[in-house]
Design an enzyme around this catalytic site. Structure first.
Site, PDB file in Angstrom:
ATOM      1  N   TYR A 199       0.786  -1.224   0.000  1.00 43.79           N
ATOM      2  CA  TYR A 199       0.000   0.000   0.000  1.00 43.79           C
ATOM      3  C   TYR A 199       0.826   1.286   0.000  1.00 43.79           C
ATOM      4  O   TYR A 199       0.266   2.372  -0.011  1.00 43.79           O
ATOM      5  CB  TYR A 199      -0.947   0.002   1.203  1.00 43.79           C
TER       6      TYR A 199
ATOM      7  N   HIS B  45      -8.901   1.298  -5.907  1.00 41.97           N
ATOM      8  CA  HIS B  45      -8.070   0.432  -5.067  1.00 41.97           C
ATOM      9  C   HIS B  45      -6.615   0.816  -5.271  1.00 41.97           C
ATOM     10  O   HIS B  45      -6.196   1.108  -6.396  1.00 41.97           O
ATOM     11  CB  HIS B  45      -8.276  -1.042  -5.407  1.00 41.97           C
TER      12      HIS B  45
END
Length: 148
Positions: A22, A97
């Site tokens: 991430y 996302h």
């Protein structure tokens, strides 16, 4: 143009949570940069780890804003209710996302939200949000509801 970014569970941990997947930057650090990049638009964001709060927010703004950028996190793959909420509102939604969910675990390949969205953007880290805002800016959807 009024755009709301809605972040779901665990996205409050960006910058600390699994940086190999991430990234190492928090959303709070990134958001002012995003706002500065689009001075002609009003960008706000909301984050919750609770499904009901996300549903409430979609219902609250789903008839008043020009667009919603939704990163539902893990609820993407499990929440029929969030999919129903996106289907039930008039404001266009872009699903976002950070990681490429198609390249991850099998259970992440299915989104219960995507079919109700204008489109999906995945795999570009925090830049996925910028790409979503750029799409809204280029499409210039009209405010829904009264006073179009």
């Amino acid at each position: 143009m009024d755009l709301l970014i809605i972040n779901g569970p665990n996205l409050n941990l960006l910058g600390r949570r699994e940086p190999g997947i991430y990234g190492s930057r928090s959303f709070d650090d990134f958001f002012p940069e995003l706002v500065d990049a689009f001075p002609d638009h009003t960008l706000t964001y909301f984050q919750s780890n609770h499904e009901g709060a996300l549903l409430d927010k979609l219902h609250e703004v789903g008839f008043t804003h020009h667009g919603i950028i939704l990163n539902a996190g893990g609820f993407t793959h499990t929440s029929v209710a969030l999919g129903d909420a996106v289907a039930g509102i008039a404001t266009p939604v872009v699903e976002v996302h950070l990681s490429n969910i198609a390249a991850r675990e099998e259970f992440r390949h299915k989104s219960l939200i995507a079919k109700h969205c204008a489109g999906s953007i995945a795999g570009f880290g925090l830049e996925s949000y910028r790409l979503a805002v750029q799409w809204f800016a280029s499409q210039r959807p009209k405010r829904v509801g009264f006073g179009r």
